[in-house]
Design a protein around this motif. Structure first.
Motif, PDB file in Angstrom:
ATOM      1  N   ARG A  87       0.908  38.784 108.738  1.00  0.00           N
ATOM      2  CA  ARG A  87       1.574  38.812 110.042  1.00  0.00           C
ATOM      3  C   ARG A  87       2.779  37.878 109.994  1.00  0.00           C
ATOM      4  O   ARG A  87       2.657  36.719 109.596  1.00  0.00           O
ATOM      5  CB  ARG A  87       0.627  38.371 111.151  1.00  0.00           C
ATOM      6  N   CYS A  88       3.917  38.385 110.392  1.00  0.00           N
ATOM      7  CA  CYS A  88       5.145  37.571 110.356  1.00  0.00           C
ATOM      8  C   CYS A  88       5.040  36.342 111.242  1.00  0.00           C
ATOM      9  O   CYS A  88       5.650  35.319 110.951  1.00  0.00           O
ATOM     10  CB  CYS A  88       6.340  38.416 110.758  1.00  0.00           C
TER      11      CYS A  88
ATOM     12  N   SER B 199       8.002  46.035 104.768  1.00  0.00           N
ATOM     13  CA  SER B 199       7.825  45.513 106.118  1.00  0.00           C
ATOM     14  C   SER B 199       7.674  46.703 107.050  1.00  0.00           C
ATOM     15  O   SER B 199       8.224  47.777 106.783  1.00  0.00           O
ATOM     16  CB  SER B 199       9.049  44.686 106.518  1.00  0.00           C
TER      17      SER B 199
ATOM     18  N   ASN C  28       4.855  42.752 110.345  1.00  0.00           N
ATOM     19  CA  ASN C  28       3.944  42.559 109.215  1.00  0.00           C
ATOM     20  C   ASN C  28       4.682  42.783 107.903  1.00  0.00           C
ATOM     21  O   ASN C  28       5.601  43.599 107.829  1.00  0.00           O
ATOM     22  CB  ASN C  28       2.785  43.561 109.285  1.00  0.00           C
ATOM     23  N   PHE C  29       4.250  42.047 106.873  1.00  0.00           N
ATOM     24  CA  PHE C  29       4.728  42.267 105.515  1.00  0.00           C
ATOM     25  C   PHE C  29       3.570  42.828 104.702  1.00  0.00           C
ATOM     26  O   PHE C  29       2.466  42.301 104.748  1.00  0.00           O
ATOM     27  CB  PHE C  29       5.178  40.961 104.850  1.00  0.00           C
TER      28      PHE C  29
ATOM     29  N   VAL D 237       9.131  44.792 111.997  1.00  0.00           N
ATOM     30  CA  VAL D 237       9.108  43.547 111.228  1.00  0.00           C
ATOM     31  C   VAL D 237       8.074  42.582 111.822  1.00  0.00           C
ATOM     32  O   VAL D 237       8.343  41.417 112.066  1.00  0.00           O
ATOM     33  CB  VAL D 237      10.510  42.894 111.135  1.00  0.00           C
TER      34      VAL D 237
END
Length: 128
Positions: free
Chosen positions: A117-118, A92, A98-99, A96
């Protein structure tokens, strides 16, 4: 075997080195709202501030341990529009937002490497 999907490279944002630590920046205010004003420093506020910081640190540590447990494991992401994708979790970013995942299995194919995208992820699950 599903075909690999081509990669679309997006340009960097306007401030690639910014990490949002300036408490007066709009990004920090949007991502890290506090319930206690930093401008007042009375005895009561100091106690409340310490309690809030302790609670935040416990939550942050728990979340980071979850991210570490997910590393290199198959994770199923539940996204909007009832889309479910599966991938090997990598990392990440610091905010936090984006993963990073590998071997992303989507309804249209497999993407070797991808950023999710979270804000598009409703929930995620993985097997311990």
């Amino acid at each position: 075997m599903r075909p690999h999907v081509s990669v679309l490279r997006l340009p960097r944002g306007p401030d690639p080195n910014g990490r949002g630590f300036d408490p007066n920046s709009p990004r920090f205010i949007a991502l890290c709202p506090t319930t206690i004003s930093a401008s007042t420093e009375t005895g009561t506020d100091s106690v409340q501030m310490k309690e809030e910081q302790r609670a935040r640190s416990v939550l942050r540590e728990s979340f980071l341990r979850t991210l570490i447990a997910m590393t290199n494991k198959q994770v199923q992401f539940h996204m909007y529009e009832r889309v479910k994708v599966e991938a090997k979790f990598g990392a990440s970013d610091i905010d936090v937002l984006n993963f990073q995942v590998s071997e992303l299995h989507t309804p249209i194919g497999v993407q070797k490497e991808a950023l999710l995208r979270c804000q598009d992820v409703i929930s995620y699950s993985f097997d311990l």
